[in-house]
Design a protein around this motif. Structure first.
Motif, PDB file in Angstrom:
ATOM      1  N   ALA A 213     -31.257  -0.230 -30.028  1.00  0.00           N
ATOM      2  CA  ALA A 213     -30.256  -1.296 -29.917  1.00  0.00           C
ATOM      3  C   ALA A 213     -30.394  -2.045 -28.595  1.00  0.00           C
ATOM      4  N   PRO A 214     -30.500  -3.368 -28.630  1.00  0.00           N
ATOM      5  CA  PRO A 214     -30.555  -4.134 -27.383  1.00  0.00           C
ATOM      6  C   PRO A 214     -29.200  -4.160 -26.700  1.00  0.00           C
ATOM      7  N   ALA A 215     -29.218  -4.160 -25.378  1.00  0.00           N
ATOM      8  CA  ALA A 215     -27.963  -4.251 -24.634  1.00  0.00           C
ATOM      9  C   ALA A 215     -27.365  -5.642 -24.791  1.00  0.00           C
ATOM     10  N   VAL A 216     -26.050  -5.709 -24.850  1.00  0.00           N
ATOM     11  CA  VAL A 216     -25.354  -6.991 -24.932  1.00  0.00           C
ATOM     12  C   VAL A 216     -24.319  -7.051 -23.823  1.00  0.00           C
ATOM     13  N   ALA A 217     -24.015  -8.266 -23.382  1.00  0.00           N
ATOM     14  CA  ALA A 217     -23.144  -8.454 -22.230  1.00  0.00           C
ATOM     15  C   ALA A 217     -21.687  -8.588 -22.637  1.00  0.00           C
ATOM     16  N   ASP A 218     -21.183  -7.618 -23.378  1.00  0.00           N
ATOM     17  CA  ASP A 218     -19.752  -7.599 -23.658  1.00  0.00           C
ATOM     18  C   ASP A 218     -19.316  -6.157 -23.918  1.00  0.00           C
ATOM     19  N   ARG A 219     -18.012  -5.972 -24.077  1.00  0.00           N
ATOM     20  CA  ARG A 219     -17.441  -4.641 -24.197  1.00  0.00           C
ATOM     21  C   ARG A 219     -17.890  -3.919 -25.466  1.00  0.00           C
ATOM     22  N   ALA A 220     -18.364  -4.667 -26.447  1.00  0.00           N
ATOM     23  CA  ALA A 220     -18.775  -4.058 -27.701  1.00  0.00           C
ATOM     24  C   ALA A 220     -19.907  -3.049 -27.494  1.00  0.00           C
ATOM     25  N   TYR A 221     -20.751  -3.269 -26.498  1.00  0.00           N
ATOM     26  CA  TYR A 221     -21.889  -2.368 -26.304  1.00  0.00           C
ATOM     27  C   TYR A 221     -21.419  -0.988 -25.856  1.00  0.00           C
ATOM     28  N   ASP A 222     -20.486  -0.931 -24.913  1.00  0.00           N
ATOM     29  CA  ASP A 222     -19.947   0.354 -24.474  1.00  0.00           C
ATOM     30  C   ASP A 222     -19.279   1.074 -25.643  1.00  0.00           C
TER      31      ASP A 222
END
Length: 315
Positions: A213-222
């Protein structure tokens, strides 16, 4: 600053380093805590602070790293080493970190993670840490990829009431096109569970879904990482650190840190190292913060070898 003002595809962070940390900490999902009076943190025993010469001398001495510890790092992606930093050296570093944080940020800033970076460029005492043979050689031997260079150093102060650090792996933040990258985590005092010690996920325990999974710059990733671990029945348990312990984690190692529920700031020195010969990725993003401050004059795709990236360790 919040996650909605940032796009991960932006080539570089537009603000300063502290604004990046304020934004980044906002990406963590924080569950309601127990509330009430903060836990009283353990008070360190008085220790005579080492002189600058004693600090440099102690950190020039090699550390007896065992083959078992090297194997553990390569298999698990992280390792904790005991008694790397002598008590008198820690006392001197803690004093200096306190002075620098107060000079920049003033008194305590409840609820925030305060950061100072590239301190080795201006502070001789912290230069002896970032450029130390002891730490650099440990990093080089753990990575097993020849000499290592310094990416940057930092002081991180998780203030009382500061929440979780979001799940992440450093490979998504350092714009370095190499698997041979690691980060040191050096607490300046004992870190009990209530203070939010580092918690690392073993490579052997990670789901393929996380690695892919690629990292994304929002809270959804955590939230995504947390949900995958819960579904797999994996619960990394943070273990308290003793003063003098130093941990190293690889760039592909998922890690987090809990909230600081104590009445005292949790302070840590950190430095990142990478194999000599590494190149910058072709397309850095804002997830890497102000990376050109750490690699000045280096273009995307170019060799990661500016004057601010000296060789600091050899296997």
């Amino acid at each position: 600053m919040n996650a909605r003002t940032v796009r991960a595809t932006e080539p570089e962070w537009a603000g300063d380093d502290q604004e990046w940390w304020d934004w980044y900490m906002s990406l963590a999902v924080n569950l309601p805590g127990p509330g009430g009076v903060p836990v009283e943190a353990p008070r360190p025993r008085p220790v005579r602070a080492a002189t600058s010469g004693e600090v440099a001398g102690a950190l020039h001495q090699p550390y007896l790293l065992s083959e078992r510890e090297v194997e553990r790092f390569r298999r698990r992606g992280h390792v904790r080493l005991p008694e790397v930093i002598p008590p008198a050296v820690l006392a001197a570093l803690a004093e200096r970190a306190d002075q620098l944080l107060r000079a920049t940020h003033g008194l305590t800033k409840p609820g925030r993670l305060l950061a100072l970076e590239q301190l080795w460029l201006t502070d001789p005492l912290l230069r002896s840490v970032a450029l130390s043979r002891r730490l650099g050689d440990i990093a080089a031997r753990l990575l097993g990829a020849g000499p290592v260079r310094l990416y940057h150093d930092s002081v991180l102060s998780k203030e009382p009431g500061c929440g979780r650090t979001p799940w992440h792996r450093d490979a998504d933040h350092y714009p370095l096109d190499s698997p041979s990258v690691c980060t040191s985590w050096i607490p300046l005092h004992d870190v009990p569970t209530e203070m939010g010690p580092l918690a690392c996920l073993d490579r052997t325990a990670g789901s393929p879904a996380l690695a892919a999974a690629p990292a994304v710059a929002d809270r959804a990733y955590d939230g995504f990482v947390t949900a995958v671990l819960r579904a797999d029945g994996v619960t990394p348990v943070p273990v308290p650190y003793r003063a003098g312990d130093v941990s190293f984690h690889a760039a592909d190692c998922f890690h987090t840190a809990g909230p600081n529920r104590t009445d005292t700031a949790r302070r840590v020195l950190s430095a990142a190292y990478y194999a000599d010969g590494t190149r910058v990725v072709a397309r850095p993003t804002a997830m890497s913060g102000r990376w050109t401050d750490f690699l000045p004059g280096v273009a995307p795709g170019g060799p990661a070898a500016s004057p601010l990236n000296p060789v600091v360790g050899r296997p």
